[in-house]
Design a protein around this motif. Structure first.
Motif, mmCIF file in Angstrom:
data_model
loop_
_atom_site.group_PDB
_atom_site.id
_atom_site.type_symbol
_atom_site.label_atom_id
_atom_site.label_comp_id
_atom_site.label_asym_id
_atom_site.label_seq_id
_atom_site.Cartn_x
_atom_site.Cartn_y
_atom_site.Cartn_z
ATOM 1 N N GLU A 65 1.190 -1.427 -0.071
ATOM 2 C CA GLU A 65 0.064 0.507 -0.410
ATOM 3 C C GLU A 65 0.645 0.863 -0.432
ATOM 4 O O GLU A 65 0.398 2.593 -0.106
ATOM 5 N N ILE A 66 2.112 1.432 0.540
ATOM 6 C CA ILE A 66 3.186 2.742 0.020
ATOM 7 C C ILE A 66 4.123 2.031 -0.991
ATOM 8 O O ILE A 66 4.236 0.828 -1.001
ATOM 9 N N GLU A 67 3.784 3.203 -2.131
ATOM 10 C CA GLU A 67 4.023 2.676 -3.900
ATOM 11 C C GLU A 67 5.501 3.238 -3.494
ATOM 12 O O GLU A 67 5.188 4.404 -2.685
ATOM 13 N N ASP A 68 6.346 3.670 -4.522
ATOM 14 C CA ASP A 68 6.863 4.938 -5.059
ATOM 15 C C ASP A 68 5.985 5.365 -6.196
ATOM 16 O O ASP A 68 5.519 4.814 -7.226
ATOM 17 N N ASP A 69 6.500 6.221 -6.240
ATOM 18 C CA ASP A 69 5.974 6.669 -8.034
ATOM 19 C C ASP A 69 6.165 6.164 -9.187
ATOM 20 O O ASP A 69 5.582 6.685 -9.779
ATOM 21 N N TRP A 70 7.387 6.124 -9.070
ATOM 22 C CA TRP A 70 7.128 5.085 -10.745
ATOM 23 C C TRP A 70 6.700 3.826 -11.193
ATOM 24 O O TRP A 70 5.915 3.881 -12.071
ATOM 25 N N HIS A 71 5.869 2.857 -9.791
ATOM 26 C CA HIS A 71 4.647 1.641 -10.237
ATOM 27 C C HIS A 71 3.738 2.637 -10.185
ATOM 28 O O HIS A 71 2.959 2.316 -10.625
ATOM 29 N N ASN A 72 3.521 4.112 -9.318
ATOM 30 C CA ASN A 72 2.344 4.759 -8.705
ATOM 31 C C ASN A 72 1.370 5.019 -10.728
ATOM 32 O O ASN A 72 -0.110 5.449 -10.475
ATOM 33 N N PHE A 73 2.457 6.097 -11.144
ATOM 34 C CA PHE A 73 2.821 6.811 -11.480
ATOM 35 C C PHE A 73 3.246 6.780 -13.243
ATOM 36 O O PHE A 73 2.287 6.267 -13.880
ATOM 37 N N THR A 74 4.449 5.875 -13.008
ATOM 38 C CA THR A 74 5.112 6.130 -14.716
ATOM 39 C C THR A 74 5.596 5.763 -15.004
ATOM 40 O O THR A 74 5.062 5.086 -16.826
ATOM 41 N N ALA A 75 5.214 4.158 -14.510
ATOM 42 C CA ALA A 75 5.438 2.479 -15.629
ATOM 43 C C ALA A 75 4.347 2.889 -15.862
ATOM 44 O O ALA A 75 3.323 2.002 -17.224
ATOM 45 N N LEU A 76 2.718 3.574 -15.516
ATOM 46 C CA LEU A 76 1.042 3.403 -15.866
ATOM 47 C C LEU A 76 0.728 4.322 -17.282
ATOM 48 O O LEU A 76 0.254 4.618 -17.214
ATOM 49 N N ASN A 77 2.410 4.472 -17.670
ATOM 50 C CA ASN A 77 2.387 5.923 -18.360
ATOM 51 C C ASN A 77 1.047 7.424 -18.246
ATOM 52 O O ASN A 77 1.140 8.070 -18.809
ATOM 53 N N ILE A 78 1.633 7.496 -17.164
ATOM 54 C CA ILE A 78 1.089 9.095 -16.047
ATOM 55 C C ILE A 78 1.779 10.046 -16.570
ATOM 56 O O ILE A 78 3.376 10.103 -15.478
ATOM 57 N N PRO A 79 1.924 11.079 -17.173
ATOM 58 C CA PRO A 79 2.947 12.205 -17.419
ATOM 59 C C PRO A 79 3.186 13.742 -16.006
ATOM 60 O O PRO A 79 2.317 12.676 -15.048
ATOM 61 N N GLU A 80 4.232 13.374 -15.858
ATOM 62 C CA GLU A 80 4.269 14.379 -15.091
ATOM 63 C C GLU A 80 3.777 15.584 -14.453
ATOM 64 O O GLU A 80 3.600 15.989 -13.109
ATOM 65 N N SER A 81 2.562 16.053 -15.617
ATOM 66 C CA SER A 81 1.915 17.352 -15.313
ATOM 67 C C SER A 81 0.433 16.948 -15.282
ATOM 68 O O SER A 81 -0.707 17.572 -14.996
ATOM 69 N N PRO A 83 -3.122 15.646 -12.728
ATOM 70 C CA PRO A 83 -3.187 16.489 -12.285
ATOM 71 C C PRO A 83 -3.630 15.186 -10.884
ATOM 72 O O PRO A 83 -3.428 15.702 -9.928
ATOM 73 N N ALA A 84 -3.191 14.044 -10.427
ATOM 74 C CA ALA A 84 -3.146 12.651 -10.200
ATOM 75 C C ALA A 84 -2.029 12.764 -8.993
ATOM 76 O O ALA A 84 -2.556 12.469 -8.411
ATOM 77 N N ARG A 85 -0.897 13.447 -9.995
ATOM 78 C CA ARG A 85 0.458 13.728 -9.138
ATOM 79 C C ARG A 85 -0.096 14.062 -8.015
ATOM 80 O O ARG A 85 1.244 14.463 -7.597
ATOM 81 N N ALA A 86 -0.362 15.627 -8.300
ATOM 82 C CA ALA A 86 -0.850 17.169 -7.490
ATOM 83 C C ALA A 86 -0.973 16.368 -6.028
ATOM 84 O O ALA A 86 -1.513 15.511 -5.843
ATOM 85 N N MET A 87 -0.088 17.607 -5.142
ATOM 86 C CA MET A 87 -0.241 17.199 -3.636
ATOM 87 C C MET A 87 -1.456 16.972 -3.240
ATOM 88 O O MET A 87 -1.767 16.447 -2.083
ATOM 89 N N HIS A 88 -2.451 18.068 -3.636
ATOM 90 C CA HIS A 88 -3.969 18.196 -3.347
ATOM 91 C C HIS A 88 -5.144 16.761 -3.461
ATOM 92 O O HIS A 88 -5.552 16.666 -3.263
#
Length: 293
Positions: A65-81, A83-88
């Motif tokens: 349940e504690i992940e890193d941003d690569w597995h949670n976002f980058t590997a899933l083709n979610i770009p840096e920009s 909104p899901a990556r935002a702090m809020h």
């Protein structure tokens, strides 16, 4: 004249008799029923979902349940920009805890389980990934922690027809109705292409939602064909392997099936609510257990 020992024996006997009089039990009264706990609706629905997909050849996969941003976002083709990556939207851990440039966070979906499975197992792959996920949101239909089920199939020559059949079979089994119509609406998810929101036909009878028919439509999940970039990020050749994925909120599925109106009540720990909506701990977790069975 009585001696000390006689007085002590008399006193002890008197106390015992007095206690017996106070503790008298009427053996003719009916026995109070034991107070049993109940199975939480989320646990019940998880069991139902696992049972349905096991019949379809899916295994259950889990991940941290504690992940890193690569597995949670980058590997899933979610770009840096995105909104899901935002702090809020995402619960991040302090940057000081980052390792090798990867920040840690509470996973926002169970999609990282798909990534870890594709990286650790050789296709063909057929899994569901149920579990807790976390997002910064709270109202009658959103909570900071909720439960999600995702499915993944990776094999040769997989197409949208396989996805459609799987979802139709799942919905019919879960809601225990044969008259199910699904509507696939084009949508966008970074990790699937093409992507589709899935609506189920329903009706409102006397103010009660009933799954089936086509009088109205209700969105229940998102789906699509796994993006080639996601497959490639996991070390597989997208020219050889294709697949589909889908995701749904377990809590919302429970609300739809068992008539609950406020998602926040799932996490209040109110014994009265659990007694009303819970399931018998001794009943086999089948689809016909029923509320309060």
């Amino acid at each position: 004249m009585r001696g000390y020992e006689e007085w002590r024996a008399f006193s002890e006997e008197f106390e015992i008799n007095a206690q017996l009089m106070d503790d008298t039990v009427d053996v003719t009264l009916p026995v109070d029923p034991a107070r049993l706990g109940t199975v939480h609706p989320v646990s019940q629905v998880m069991d139902e979902l696992a049972e349905i997909f096991a019949d379809l050849g899916f295994a259950v996969a889990t991940g941290p349940e504690i992940e890193d941003d690569w597995h949670n976002f980058t590997a899933l083709n979610i770009p840096e920009s995105h909104p899901a990556r935002a702090m809020h939207d995402t619960f991040y851990f302090p940057e000081a805890l980052a390792k090798e440039g990867r920040r840690f966070l509470l996973r926002t979906h169970t999609s990282p389980v798909q990534i870890r499975t594709m990286m650790s197992e050789q296709p063909p792959i057929r899994i569901i990934a149920p579990g807790r996920v976390y997002r910064s949101d709270s109202d009658a239909t959103h909570t900071p922690m909720f439960h999600q089920l995702e499915g993944l199939v990776i094999d040769r020559n997989i197409h949208m027809g396989h996805l459609k059949w799987t979802l139709e079979t799942f919905i019919k089994a879960f809601f225990e109705v044969d008259d199910v119509t699904l509507r696939f609406r084009p949508s966008y998810f970074p990790f699937t292409e093409p992507s589709a929101e899935v609506d189920v036909g329903c009706s409102w009878e006397g103010g009660t939602l009933k799954i089936g028919g086509e009088a109205s439509w209700l969105e229940i999940l998102g789906s699509g064909m796994v993006h080639p970039r996601v497959i490639a990020a996991c070390g597989l050749d997208p020219a050889e392997w294709q697949g589909f994925a889908f995701g749904a909120g377990i809590d919302r599925l429970a609300m739809l099936k068992y008539g609950m109106t406020d998602l926040r009540a799932f996490f209040d720990g109110d014994v009265r609510w659990l007694k009303h909506y819970g399931f018998s701990p001794f009943a086999v977790p089948t689809l016909s257990g029923g509320v309060g069975a």
